[in-house]
Scaffold this motif. Structure first.
Motif, PDB file in Angstrom:
ATOM      1  N   CYS A 185       0.828  -1.216   0.000  1.00 25.83           N
ATOM      2  CA  CYS A 185       0.000   0.000   0.000  1.00 25.83           C
ATOM      3  C   CYS A 185       0.860   1.264   0.000  1.00 25.83           C
ATOM      4  N   ALA A 210      -2.187   5.021   2.990  1.00 22.36           N
ATOM      5  CA  ALA A 210      -1.764   3.620   2.964  1.00 22.36           C
ATOM      6  C   ALA A 210      -2.647   2.777   3.884  1.00 22.36           C
ATOM      7  N   PHE A 270      -5.940   2.223   2.186  1.00 20.53           N
ATOM      8  CA  PHE A 270      -5.802   1.171   1.177  1.00 20.53           C
ATOM      9  C   PHE A 270      -5.779  -0.205   1.842  1.00 20.53           C
ATOM     10  N   LEU A 271      -5.080  -0.290   2.968  1.00 16.92           N
ATOM     11  CA  LEU A 271      -4.995  -1.556   3.700  1.00 16.92           C
ATOM     12  C   LEU A 271      -6.380  -2.000   4.157  1.00 16.92           C
ATOM     13  N   PHE A 328      -4.752  -6.275  -3.378  1.00 15.49           N
ATOM     14  CA  PHE A 328      -4.304  -5.009  -2.790  1.00 15.49           C
ATOM     15  C   PHE A 328      -3.826  -4.023  -3.845  1.00 15.49           C
ATOM     16  N   ALA A 351      -5.658  -0.441  -4.485  1.00 14.71           N
ATOM     17  CA  ALA A 351      -4.944   0.837  -4.427  1.00 14.71           C
ATOM     18  C   ALA A 351      -5.114   1.611  -5.737  1.00 14.71           C
TER      19      ALA A 351
END
Length: 88
Positions: A33, A43, A46-47, A75, A79
């Motif tokens: 991320c 980040a 995104f996680l 992932f 993202a």
């Protein structure tokens, strides 16, 4: 518990298995991320979104390839999708 058993338990909705999967992959996926994020907060977003998608689409994992690679692909796509939403 091996990877295959962990996926099966997660598919059954067992929260302890989902937590184990999260703890197993979160540090590595956070690194993924960071490659796409502009900040620590982004980040982490995104996680979070990535794990939502992993658990939502876990039934689509076909067990033919590496689970690690499948998770990473989820992932990366998450993202990229979030970044494209942001740029619109």
């Amino acid at each position: 518990m091996n990877e295959s058993e962990l996926v099966k338990e997660c598919l059954k909705g067992k929260q302890d298995s989902q937590k184990h999967l999260y703890e197993l992959y979160a540090p590595k996926m956070l690194g993924v991320c960071y490659r796409y994020a502009n900040s620590h907060e982004e980040a982490e977003d995104f996680l979070q979104e990535g794990f939502i998608r992993v658990f939502t689409f876990l039934n689509s994992y076909e067990s033919t390839g590496s689970f690690d690679a499948w998770v990473r692909k989820v992932f990366v796509n998450t993202a990229l999708k979030q970044l494209s939403k942001k740029s619109i």
